[in-house]
Design an enzyme around this catalytic site. Structure first.
Site, PDB file in Angstrom:
ATOM      1  N   VAL A  90       0.648   3.757  -0.284  1.00 56.36           N
ATOM      2  CA  VAL A  90       0.788   2.440   0.331  1.00 56.36           C
ATOM      3  C   VAL A  90       2.051   2.345   1.185  1.00 56.36           C
ATOM      4  CG1 VAL A  90      -0.593   1.264  -1.416  1.00 56.36           C
ATOM      5  CG2 VAL A  90       1.871   1.477  -1.764  1.00 56.36           C
ATOM      6  N   HIS A 105      -5.872   2.659  -0.242  1.00 55.12           N
ATOM      7  CA  HIS A 105      -5.317   1.768  -1.260  1.00 55.12           C
ATOM      8  C   HIS A 105      -4.452   0.663  -0.662  1.00 55.12           C
ATOM      9  CE1 HIS A 105      -5.888   5.038  -4.599  1.00 55.12           C
ATOM     10  NE2 HIS A 105      -7.009   4.439  -4.244  1.00 55.12           N
TER      11      HIS A 105
END
Length: 230
Positions: A90, A105
């Site tokens: 991320v 994600h």
């Protein structure tokens, strides 16, 4: 030849962003059921917002390492086909290095409205009172895929898995699905498979080749090898 690359936390570890499972990693210091699930957010949204504010601040000072830069070089210089990069991370270190990556994600540099699903650049410090720029409701949350939620871009990733000639997993643990199942999908379609990792993942036995060592050493060496091949 079409190359599909999946990266995990191990590719960013040498930039100072520890993996979830390493000694002192996030899972050893936080109960992720409290900070990385929809249920945890419903119980204590302020705790979740504070957790991601901390992670965003930590990532802000990180710089791409030699592995990120090598993958950006591969995307830029590979002329015998296309290179698609999918990441479970991320952070934004792939982009900072010059890569184009699909963040399955999500990204903690992005805010999302839980009411209308709008997305916008997250401030360094998010607040529960932040209003959505589209609908105006104070329903802000990080645009990070929590446990129990569906990852982003799955149809696009599935398409790449169907057509990849080479699938490479870098710095992944092989424990989080659906990403841990990508190697089996790629193999079923006839792709050659390579794992590059500090230690063998839980699915290392499914790869045709396993390269072990620090990402900052192994990834640049592998990229140089691919670019030399004719």
């Amino acid at each position: 030849m079409k190359i599909l690359i999946l990266t995990g936390a191990g590719v960013s570890a040498e930039s100072g962003l520890g993996t979830f499972r390493d000694k002192g990693g996030v899972w050893t210091r936080y109960d992720l059921s409290e900070v990385a699930t929809p249920e945890g957010f419903a119980r204590d949204p302020q705790k979740v917002i504070d957790f991601y504010n901390m992670r965003r601040a930590n990532a802000r000072g990180a710089q791409p390492n030699a592995a990120h830069l090598a993958l950006a070089r591969l995307q830029s210089e590979y002329t015998r086909g296309e290179v698609t990069l999918v990441t479970q991370n991320v952070d934004s270190l792939h982009e900072a290095a010059g890569s184009d990556a699909l963040h399955m994600h999500g990204a903690h540099g992005v805010a999302r409205c839980a009411a209308c699903d709008a997305r916008w650049p997250a401030p360094l410090v998010m607040s529960l009172n932040d209003q959505c720029p589209d609908c105006g409701r104070p329903e802000t949350r990080p645009d990070v895929v929590w446990f129990g939620e569906v990852p982003h871009h799955l149809p696009r990733i599935a398409g790449h898995l169907r057509t990849a000639d080479l699938f490479v997993a870098i710095g992944t643990s092989g424990t989080v699905y659906p990403a841990a199942g990508f190697v089996a999908e790629a193999r079923a379609r006839g792709a050659r498979t390579v794992e590059i990792n500090l230690e063998p993942s839980q699915v290392a036995g499914q790869f045709d080749e396993v390269i072990l060592g620090p990402a900052t050493e192994t990834v640049p060496a592998w990229v140089a090898r691919v670019l030399r091949e004719r």
